[in-house]
Design an enzyme around this catalytic site. Structure first.
Site, PDB file in Angstrom:
ATOM      1  N   GLU B  83       0.813  -1.224   0.000  1.00 39.07           N
ATOM      2  CA  GLU B  83       0.000   0.000   0.000  1.00 39.07           C
ATOM      3  C   GLU B  83       0.843   1.268   0.000  1.00 39.07           C
ATOM      4  O   GLU B  83       0.452   2.280  -0.572  1.00 39.07           O
ATOM      5  CB  GLU B  83      -0.965   0.012   1.183  1.00 39.07           C
ATOM      6  CG  GLU B  83      -2.179  -0.900   1.022  1.00 39.07           C
ATOM      7  CD  GLU B  83      -1.863  -2.359   1.284  1.00 39.07           C
ATOM      8  OE1 GLU B  83      -0.760  -2.660   1.802  1.00 39.07           O
ATOM      9  OE2 GLU B  83      -2.708  -3.220   0.975  1.00 39.07           O
ATOM     10  N   HIS B 151     -11.605  -5.563   8.231  1.00 41.01           N
ATOM     11  CA  HIS B 151     -12.090  -5.450   6.850  1.00 41.01           C
ATOM     12  C   HIS B 151     -13.475  -4.820   6.803  1.00 41.01           C
ATOM     13  O   HIS B 151     -14.232  -5.053   5.860  1.00 41.01           O
ATOM     14  CB  HIS B 151     -12.140  -6.816   6.164  1.00 41.01           C
ATOM     15  CG  HIS B 151     -10.799  -7.356   5.783  1.00 41.01           C
ATOM     16  ND1 HIS B 151      -9.891  -7.798   6.717  1.00 41.01           N
ATOM     17  CD2 HIS B 151     -10.193  -7.518   4.579  1.00 41.01           C
ATOM     18  CE1 HIS B 151      -8.788  -8.222   6.092  1.00 41.01           C
ATOM     19  NE2 HIS B 151      -8.962  -8.055   4.796  1.00 41.01           N
TER      20      HIS B 151
END
Lengths: 335, 358
Positions: B83, B151
């Site tokens: 990321e 998540h």
């Protein structure tokens, strides 16, 4: 590491350009330190004395339209890449005429006109951002190359690894230049890494790497020239590790109690300016008078920059609220 | 065609102008927005994990399906699971004048690249004295969906605390398309938070089986960043909500109508900048404000809106401002636990009812 600088094949013009580059940074930093002690400059300082050969050798091998990212110790990179001395000095003074209008300061020196992103003062911050510079150059086929300066301390940050790996798999036109000055603030590198040479870490990502004498401007320049050509040819990034030493402390007020005076003396014997000057005069590439004249020119340039900065206006306080957004927040916005 | 600005209250529910019906899901609308912008401007490119791999997913939620074939994999760039590299590459490319659309699959993963977003993207323009811009659009799926604590978060409020960023939260196909196109053309970094349970057409069971398609006209349009939409008019109470919670508020409003409580439901669409003008105008009319979001309560964007309303409209209010938000705990997985954490239609109804009794 302490072999003499090889100036064979160096034209007189190029030699003087490099020498001038080194002296500009050294004199700038020495003057800035005095100004800081006199209370003329706000904030803090991270100085570059001792490492000049890395910035100068690197930037001299780059094209003017190439870009660099820098660190919390950016004064040398800025001057070497072409940020004006007036603009840099005024920025350190926090003046409206500074290269960032007083919003960047010492740790964020930079100027797009010179191909320098405002310096990124988060350790390894530039190592991920530089991949985007390289990606843009690759996508647009511009032939430009991006160079990322970082210290050995940055190589223990995730961004170093993610940036290097991504640059490698994408074959991005990037030169990673590690300035290994042996200390992350006060902590010696050997206490933070079992790998002695940062260059060895590049192998983990399939990236070629080279260790160079960071106190030798000619050696740095040659390594970067090769790496730049490789990058521009589409063959991907190279990591260059320049072994160097900062003569000053980490930042202002650092008494350097964590390293010995003997060690400092040893490194100062490799002073990148003295060594290069000696090599030039020994080889007959330049004479003492030419070097002295050049130093005098730099001193005038510096005097001018200081006067310019002192005489420049402070930014209008209202400027503090501009530039956060390109498109100002207006539509019924939070005030 | 741009959205008629400043007259949001006159729009149909859903905020879309009337016209020949062409119903799309949010995923389809976003895909269309990206394709149009990539067609229009060759500086636009996508970058992220699993975005273009042949035989892959087309991004974590299938939004990019078909785009690699159309635009080539030079512009749909697959990355390592990295990321910081994704966000760093987007920041750097944006600094060089490109228009990247990075994607991190789940907004929870933004925490992997906070330095790139908060220290670099948000501050580069300012630090450069206005000489540089960072025109990137980060796509960030949020929302509970029985995926648990890492998540399912709704971290949009973190980013409303960062000057230099813009934060938008579209909740229907029409506005998702219009605001994404505006975001791509905006010269500032924009984070687009989309709710995972709102992508599809059928309305996943967890979303209560909602019809999540909306009319999206054929002709091009933009929806501006910083404009709210009145989704339902009413005079009893102003309800401001986003994403799945917005639909729960609309359902609550329908049920409460039978009790004589008429809610004015507002979708802010943008959190930073937020269209407080539209919200305050509504509060002036209703004298009551309830803010609902799936983000946790403490320090959520609802707190900021409540503070601003108190500062600006205290004397318009007939009752205290109420907030309905996720409780201040990490997200559990078991459906019964998860629904006990996030605002349910029942909880929203009960809060509105008690607010209107004050």
């Amino acid at each position: 590491m302490t072999r003499p600088i090889d100036v064979g094949g160096l034209s007189g013009e190029k030699a003087l350009r490099l020498y001038r580059g080194l002296v500009r940074i050294r004199r700038f930093e020495d003057r800035v330190y005095q100004l800081f002690l006199r209370g003329e400059l706000p904030g803090t300082l991270h100085q570059y004395q001792g490492q000049e050969a890395v910035a100068v050798g690197t930037c001299d091998a780059l094209r003017p339209d190439d870009w660099i990212t820098s660190t919390h110790r950016p004064h040398g990179h800025a001057l070497a890449k072409g940020v004006s001395m007036r603009g840099a000095m005024a920025e350190l003074y926090g003046k409206a005429t500074g290269c960032c209008g007083g919003k960047g300061g010492s740790m964020h020196l930079g100027d797009p006109d010179a191909g320098m992103v405002p310096a990124i003062a988060i350790v390894a911050g530039g190592n991920s951002v530089v991949t985007g510079l390289g990606l843009a150059f690759k996508l647009r086929s511009t032939g430009q190359v991006a160079t990322c300066f970082f210290g050995e301390g940055a190589t223990n940050e995730g961004a170093f690894h993610e940036g290097l790996n991504f640059a490698a798999v994408q074959k991005l036109p990037i030169v990673f230049v590690c300035e290994n000055n042996m200390y992350g603030a006060s902590t010696p590198f050997h206490l933070t890494s079992l790998v002695t040479d940062v260059a060895d870490r590049a192998a983990a990502y399939g990236v070629p790497a080279q260790v160079v004498d960071g106190m030798d401007v000619v050696a740095v320049r040659a390594a970067v020239e090769t790496a730049r050509a490789r990058a521009a040819a589409g063959d991907g990034p190279t990591l260059i590790e320049a072994k160097t030493y900062r003569f000053a402390g980490h930042s202002r007020g650092d008494a350097r109690g964590y390293r010995s005076r003997d060690e400092e003396k040893e490194w100062k014997e490799r002073d990148p300016i003295d060594r290069f000057g000696l090599a030039l005069t020994t080889a007959g590439t330049a004479d003492e008078a030419a070097l002295a004249a050049l130093v005098a020119e730099v001193t005038s340039e510096l005097d001018d920059a200081v006067e310019f900065a002192r005489n420049s206006p402070d930014p209008d306080a209202a400027e503090a609220l501009t530039d956060a957004y390109a498109t100002p927040i207006t539509i019924g916005a939070l005030r | 065609m741009t959205h008629p600005a400043g007259h949001a209250a006159t729009l149909e529910p859903g905020g879309a102008p009337s016209g020949p019906e062409r119903r799309l899901t949010i995923a389809e609308a976003i895909r269309e927005a990206i394709a149009e912008e990539m067609e229009r401007d060759d500086r636009v490119f996508l970058i992220g994990e699993d975005v273009g791999i042949p035989g892959g997913f087309g991004g974590a939620f299938g939004v990019y399906l078909g785009l690699p074939e159309r635009f080539g994999r030079d512009r749909i760039i697959d990355t390592p699971i990295s990321e910081k590299a994704i966000a760093g590459a987007a920041v750097g490319a944006a600094l060089m004048g490109m228009r990247p659309i990075p994607d991190v699959q789940y907004a929870d993963f933004l925490f992997e690249c906070m330095d790139e977003l908060v220290n670099q993207a948000a501050k580069m323009r300012y630090m450069s004295g206005g000489k540089l811009s960072v025109p990137l659009v980060m796509r960030c799926p949020v929302g509970t969906s029985n995926r648990g604590a890492q998540h399912g978060q709704c971290p949009e409020s973190f980013f409303t605390h960062v000057p230099g960023l813009k934060v938008v939260c579209p909740s229907d196909a029409y506005h998702a398309k219009g605001i994404l196109k505006s975001a791509v053309r905006d010269d500032d970094p924009v984070l687009v938070f989309e709710h995972k349970l709102l992508y599809g057409s059928k309305g996943r069971e967890q979303a209560g089986g909602l019809d999540l398609t909306a009319h999206v006209p054929e002709e091009e349009y933009l929806f501006p960043i910083g404009q709210a939409v009145v989704k339902r008019s009413g005079t009893s109470v102003t309800v401001v909500a986003t994403h799945l919670t917005l639909y729960r508020c609309l359902a609550a409003a329908e049920e409460l109508s039978a009790e004589g409580i008429e809610c004015e439901v507002i979708d802010p669409v943008s959190l930073l900048p937020m269209d407080t003008e539209t919200i305050f105008a509504s509060v002036d009319k209703t004298s009551r404000l309830l803010i609902a979001h799936e983000d946790t309560l403490t320090g959520g964007w609802g707190a900021e809106l409540a503070a601003r309303t108190a500062e600006e409209r205290l004397f318009s209010l007939a009752a205290p401002i109420r907030r309905v938000a996720a409780h201040d705990v990490p997200l559990p997985v078991a459906p019964v636990l998860e629904q006990a954490v996030v605002p349910s239609t029942e909880r929203i109804k009960s809060e509105i009812r008690s607010l209107c009794e004050l």
